[in-house]
Design a protein around this motif. Structure first.
Motif, PDB file in Angstrom:
ATOM      1  N   LEU A 192       0.825  -1.197   0.000  1.00  0.00           N
ATOM      2  CA  LEU A 192       0.000   0.000   0.000  1.00  0.00           C
ATOM      3  C   LEU A 192       0.868   1.259   0.000  1.00  0.00           C
ATOM      4  O   LEU A 192       0.681   2.157  -0.829  1.00  0.00           O
ATOM      5  CB  LEU A 192      -0.917   0.008   1.220  1.00  0.00           C
ATOM      6  CG  LEU A 192      -1.803   1.246   1.282  1.00  0.00           C
ATOM      7  CD1 LEU A 192      -3.114   0.998   0.566  1.00  0.00           C
ATOM      8  CD2 LEU A 192      -2.058   1.695   2.702  1.00  0.00           C
ATOM      9  N   LEU A 193       1.823   1.344   0.934  1.00  0.00           N
ATOM     10  CA  LEU A 193       2.645   2.555   1.047  1.00  0.00           C
ATOM     11  C   LEU A 193       3.550   2.735  -0.161  1.00  0.00           C
ATOM     12  O   LEU A 193       3.808   3.862  -0.591  1.00  0.00           O
ATOM     13  CB  LEU A 193       3.457   2.506   2.338  1.00  0.00           C
ATOM     14  CG  LEU A 193       2.633   2.588   3.629  1.00  0.00           C
ATOM     15  CD1 LEU A 193       3.517   2.364   4.844  1.00  0.00           C
ATOM     16  CD2 LEU A 193       1.918   3.930   3.732  1.00  0.00           C
ATOM     17  N   ALA A 194       4.041   1.626  -0.721  1.00  0.00           N
ATOM     18  CA  ALA A 194       4.876   1.726  -1.919  1.00  0.00           C
ATOM     19  C   ALA A 194       4.054   2.193  -3.116  1.00  0.00           C
ATOM     20  O   ALA A 194       4.474   3.089  -3.861  1.00  0.00           O
ATOM     21  CB  ALA A 194       5.534   0.380  -2.209  1.00  0.00           C
ATOM     22  N   GLY A 195       2.886   1.591  -3.319  1.00  0.00           N
ATOM     23  CA  GLY A 195       2.071   1.936  -4.475  1.00  0.00           C
ATOM     24  C   GLY A 195       1.403   3.284  -4.372  1.00  0.00           C
ATOM     25  O   GLY A 195       1.173   3.954  -5.379  1.00  0.00           O
ATOM     26  N   GLY A 258       6.812  10.960   6.533  1.00  0.00           N
ATOM     27  CA  GLY A 258       6.448  10.923   5.119  1.00  0.00           C
ATOM     28  C   GLY A 258       4.964  10.704   4.914  1.00  0.00           C
ATOM     29  O   GLY A 258       4.335  11.362   4.070  1.00  0.00           O
ATOM     30  N   ALA A 259       4.365   9.783   5.680  1.00  0.00           N
ATOM     31  CA  ALA A 259       2.931   9.530   5.557  1.00  0.00           C
ATOM     32  C   ALA A 259       2.113  10.747   5.976  1.00  0.00           C
ATOM     33  O   ALA A 259       1.083  11.067   5.364  1.00  0.00           O
ATOM     34  CB  ALA A 259       2.535   8.316   6.395  1.00  0.00           C
ATOM     35  N   LEU A 260       2.557  11.434   7.006  1.00  0.00           N
ATOM     36  CA  LEU A 260       1.856  12.638   7.446  1.00  0.00           C
ATOM     37  C   LEU A 260       1.908  13.731   6.386  1.00  0.00           C
ATOM     38  O   LEU A 260       0.905  14.406   6.122  1.00  0.00           O
ATOM     39  CB  LEU A 260       2.462  13.150   8.759  1.00  0.00           C
ATOM     40  CG  LEU A 260       2.075  12.382  10.027  1.00  0.00           C
ATOM     41  CD1 LEU A 260       2.954  12.810  11.195  1.00  0.00           C
ATOM     42  CD2 LEU A 260       0.603  12.606  10.364  1.00  0.00           C
ATOM     43  N   LEU A 261       3.073  13.926   5.780  1.00  0.00           N
ATOM     44  CA  LEU A 261       3.193  14.938   4.726  1.00  0.00           C
ATOM     45  C   LEU A 261       2.278  14.608   3.549  1.00  0.00           C
ATOM     46  O   LEU A 261       1.661  15.492   2.960  1.00  0.00           O
ATOM     47  CB  LEU A 261       4.642  15.041   4.252  1.00  0.00           C
ATOM     48  CG  LEU A 261       5.656  15.594   5.265  1.00  0.00           C
ATOM     49  CD1 LEU A 261       7.053  15.597   4.665  1.00  0.00           C
ATOM     50  CD2 LEU A 261       5.268  17.005   5.699  1.00  0.00           C
ATOM     51  N   PHE A 262       2.199  13.326   3.202  1.00  0.00           N
ATOM     52  CA  PHE A 262       1.303  12.911   2.111  1.00  0.00           C
ATOM     53  C   PHE A 262      -0.153  13.164   2.481  1.00  0.00           C
ATOM     54  O   PHE A 262      -0.944  13.629   1.653  1.00  0.00           O
ATOM     55  CB  PHE A 262       1.526  11.436   1.792  1.00  0.00           C
ATOM     56  CG  PHE A 262       0.578  10.873   0.774  1.00  0.00           C
ATOM     57  CD1 PHE A 262       0.752  11.129  -0.577  1.00  0.00           C
ATOM     58  CD2 PHE A 262      -0.507  10.088   1.161  1.00  0.00           C
ATOM     59  CE1 PHE A 262      -0.127  10.618  -1.521  1.00  0.00           C
ATOM     60  CE2 PHE A 262      -1.387   9.574   0.228  1.00  0.00           C
ATOM     61  CZ  PHE A 262      -1.188   9.839  -1.126  1.00  0.00           C
ATOM     62  N   ALA A 345      -5.771   6.968   6.686  1.00  0.00           N
ATOM     63  CA  ALA A 345      -5.450   5.640   6.149  1.00  0.00           C
ATOM     64  C   ALA A 345      -3.945   5.433   5.963  1.00  0.00           C
ATOM     65  O   ALA A 345      -3.369   4.493   6.541  1.00  0.00           O
ATOM     66  CB  ALA A 345      -6.204   5.399   4.847  1.00  0.00           C
ATOM     67  N   PRO A 346      -3.231   6.260   5.170  1.00  0.00           N
ATOM     68  CA  PRO A 346      -1.787   6.027   5.051  1.00  0.00           C
ATOM     69  C   PRO A 346      -1.051   6.239   6.360  1.00  0.00           C
ATOM     70  O   PRO A 346      -0.053   5.548   6.633  1.00  0.00           O
ATOM     71  CB  PRO A 346      -1.350   7.045   3.984  1.00  0.00           C
ATOM     72  CG  PRO A 346      -2.405   8.089   3.985  1.00  0.00           C
ATOM     73  CD  PRO A 346      -3.671   7.380   4.328  1.00  0.00           C
ATOM     74  N   VAL A 347      -1.518   7.168   7.189  1.00  0.00           N
ATOM     75  CA  VAL A 347      -0.853   7.401   8.476  1.00  0.00           C
ATOM     76  C   VAL A 347      -1.038   6.198   9.394  1.00  0.00           C
ATOM     77  O   VAL A 347      -0.091   5.766  10.076  1.00  0.00           O
ATOM     78  CB  VAL A 347      -1.397   8.682   9.137  1.00  0.00           C
ATOM     79  CG1 VAL A 347      -0.799   8.859  10.530  1.00  0.00           C
ATOM     80  CG2 VAL A 347      -1.087   9.898   8.269  1.00  0.00           C
ATOM     81  N   ALA A 348      -2.243   5.631   9.422  1.00  0.00           N
ATOM     82  CA  ALA A 348      -2.485   4.455  10.264  1.00  0.00           C
ATOM     83  C   ALA A 348      -1.654   3.268   9.810  1.00  0.00           C
ATOM     84  O   ALA A 348      -1.095   2.521  10.642  1.00  0.00           O
ATOM     85  CB  ALA A 348      -3.973   4.099  10.244  1.00  0.00           C
ATOM     86  N   VAL A 349      -1.545   3.066   8.503  1.00  0.00           N
ATOM     87  CA  VAL A 349      -0.728   1.960   7.995  1.00  0.00           C
ATOM     88  C   VAL A 349       0.742   2.199   8.323  1.00  0.00           C
ATOM     89  O   VAL A 349       1.464   1.268   8.718  1.00  0.00           O
ATOM     90  CB  VAL A 349      -0.934   1.801   6.477  1.00  0.00           C
ATOM     91  CG1 VAL A 349       0.025   0.766   5.906  1.00  0.00           C
ATOM     92  CG2 VAL A 349      -2.374   1.388   6.188  1.00  0.00           C
TER      93      VAL A 349
END
Length: 636
Positions: A192-195, A258-262, A345-349
């Protein structure tokens, strides 16, 4: 070849095939099983999650039937489906074929996990190879091409996978071992994070376009995008294969940041988001792959119970990780239909991955790497940079002399590039637009990196085929919005966010100034109105009309796009009240939706009174769920 090398190669190549299947299966959920914004998001989500829940039966099946039998059977089925998808059948056949490939891939993962306690080299290499391949193909997957390149490359990929996955006479199976469950749990979150962020060439290209574009949150062509992708891939592989102590505890911190910035949905933050997520994800994978110290209670317990239980645990971990992928991906994209914040979602993952990393036992030692970290990272980054050299040279500033007497304009809702049959149909889109010989093209529902749609940069791919430079403005998030393509130079781009008024998907208005030469200028506004539930987009229409007329001042003005309103409706009247004229009036009725049986007139071109409109048409095509509208405008 050593067994560990075969295992690494088979896992990497299998992960590439599974990624290819997911890039077909995910968009098939919304384009074939259902229709986005009309089929309830809850129903589509339940359908998608059901297959991952069904896969929870895979680990006990593997244990009962046998690891080798299940793994080989699933590998053959996965390879067969991947080849069959190259034919791009479309429709229900595509949906069920991709679903079979998904189940085969999940079963194969469970089988491989049961016999592989150290999967990270193969996982990291598979994620990196999938990203490099996508970059080399300019984000246009082999499964959608259907040409000799697609069949040849797909055949070679499948042959290599089967050659490494099937038993080899010179290979010696590794001794049974405990552990590895943590690493297998991260395969789904890693995908998920890569894609979505770290290894997405389309996101990298879009991110760099914001830095090199004209500003104001609007992007131009991305000449350095694949260079960023190459750097991210190299850093990811280096972090995943390098000694653990070089990255910990920096890895979980970098991943979360990185996830937070996204998740902040700000275009200027995408570049650091990509790099930090790539470094953090690789570093976290590295730590979970390291062997636990002697005497660790979990290892002792597993040894006492027998290795069969450890194999079962790894299988469950792999399938559970893929379930995390499904829940997070569906939860993230369903927000655009249901209207809740999706940054969680990305932050939780990322938090899950970081938590697995932080709670992992500190390794007493790390065995020699299956792959040399620096050399592998350098090779993959160099290949991606080579793709950047091949794809990044495209840049057109203008290819029309001026001033002209007429301008041919096309407005088209392209539905992220997917036709009514659920296929990613760039050829069909380009054909119907090119047939109108347009000077200006206004696009709605432009997707530039959504994982749900396969991670393509649809805008750049289509602009290259039309040989027209573009200006892009984000609406729902930095990689989904509207665009203007023009054969004349553009300047003074501006964008205005529109009031949501209860509509779940964001909307905006993009204005650009076209320099037609000889002092003649034309203002063009691209927008896609999003109606509130059960209402007309009156408030948004009024906001667009005010913004457009104010931007144009005394210049000729065009407002075009999917307005989700019909002539005579209250929202449509907001444009005529502002002094704009229906450029398609002479050809009415001119329905544009749905494309296979058009009944609604919701795609429009409105102009200032000084522009005369002729030759209005809505050419038939099923390359999207809307028909395009085209009109010739005579300049005053």
């Amino acid at each position: 070849m050593r067994y560990r090398h075969l295992t690494t190669a088979a896992l990497a190549l299998g992960l590439v095939l599974l990624t290819d299947v997911l890039r077909v299966w995910l968009p098939s959920i919304i384009t074939i099983f259902g229709q986005a914004a009309s089929t309830p998001a809850e129903l589509m989500g339940a359908f998608a999650l059901g297959w991952f829940l069904l896969a929870l039966a895979a680990p006990p099946l593997v244990r009962r039937v046998g690891v080798r039998r299940i793994t080989l059977a699933a590998a053959v089925l996965l390879a067969a489906v991947r080849l069959a998808l190259t034919a791009a059948p479309g429709g229900r056949a595509q949906l069920w074929l991709a679903t079979a490939g998904l189940l085969a891939g999940l079963l194969w993962l469970a089988g491989v996990a049961a016999g592989t306690p150290r999967p990270v080299p193969g996982l990291a290499l598979g994620l990196a190879l999938a990203a490099v391949g996508h970059a080399l193909l300019d984000t246009y997957d082999l499964v959608w091409r259907g040409d000799w390149l697609a069949w040849s490359a797909s055949g070679v990929l499948v042959a290599l996978f089967l050659a490494t996955a099937l038993p080899h006479p010179s290979s010696r199976p590794a001794q049974p071992a405990a552990g590895g469950g943590r690493a297998w749990l991260l395969v789904g979150p890693g995908l998920l994070l890569a894609g979505m962020v770290a290894l997405s060439p389309a996101l990298a290209g879009t991110a760099m376009s914001y830095w090199s574009g004209p500003g104001d949150g609007i992007a131009g062509p991305p000449p350095l995008g694949l260079a960023l992708a190459g750097g991210a891939i190299g850093l990811f592989v280096l972090a995943a294969l390098a000694p653990v102590r070089r990255w910990w505890p920096a890895a979980p911190v970098a991943l979360l940041l990185g996830a937070l910035l996204f998740a902040l949905d700000r275009p200027a933050l995408l570049v650091p988001a990509v790099l930090l997520t790539a470094i953090g994800l690789g570093g976290c994978l590295a730590r979970t792959d390291a062997p636990v110290p002697d005497g660790d209670p979990a290892t002792v317990a597993e040894d006492a119970a027998g290795h069969g239980r450890a194999d079962l645990r790894r299988g469950y971990a792999a399938v559970a990780g893929m379930l995390v992928f499904a829940v997070a991906a569906i939860g993230y994209y369903a927000a655009y239909d249901l209207g809740y914040p999706n940054g969680w979602a990305p932050v939780a993952v990322a938090a899950l991955v970081a938590g697995v990393d932080v709670t992992a036992p500190t390794p007493a030692h790390r065995p020699p790497a299956t792959l040399p970290p620096v050399r592998t990272a350098a090779v993959l980054a160099a290949v991606t940079l080579l793709a950047a050299w091949g794809h990044g040279l495209w840049l057109v500033s203008s290819n029309r002399p001026g001033p002209p007497q007429t301008v041919r304009l096309v407005a088209y809702n392209v539905r992220m590039g997917f036709g009514l049959d659920g296929r990613f149909d760039l050829t069909g889109l380009a054909r119907v637009v090119r047939a109108e010989r347009p000077d200006v093209v206004v696009l709605s529902e432009v997707d530039r990196a959504w994982l749900l749609n396969g991670g393509h940069d649809t805008l750049t791919l289509l602009a290259k085929r039309l040989d027209m430079p573009y200006v892009f403005a984000p609406a729902a998030d930095p990689v989904w919005g509207d665009a203007v393509l023009s054969r004349w130079p553009t300047s003074a781009p501006r964008t205005r966010a529109l009031p949501a008024v209860g509509a779940p998907t964001g909307a905006q208005a993009l204005a650009v100034d076209l320099d037609l030469g000889g002092g003649v200028r034309l203002a063009v506004v691209s927008t896609h109105l999003q109606p509130p539930p059960g209402q007309e987009p009156v408030v948004q229409a009024r906001a667009v009309a005010e913004f457009a007329t104010g931007y144009a001042a005394d210049r000729p003005l065009v407002v075009a796009g999917d307005l989700n309103t019909e002539p005579g409706d209250a929202a449509f009247a907001e444009f005529t009240r502002a002094g704009l004229v229906d450029a398609l009036a002479a050809a009415r009725p001119l329905p544009t939706s749905p494309a296979d049986d058009p009944r609604q007139q919701i795609d429009h071109v409105l102009v200032s009174p000084g522009l005369a409109a002729t030759d209005a048409v809505a050419p038939r095509s099923e390359a999207s769920d809307h028909l395009p509208v085209a009109v010739t405008l005579t300049l005053p």
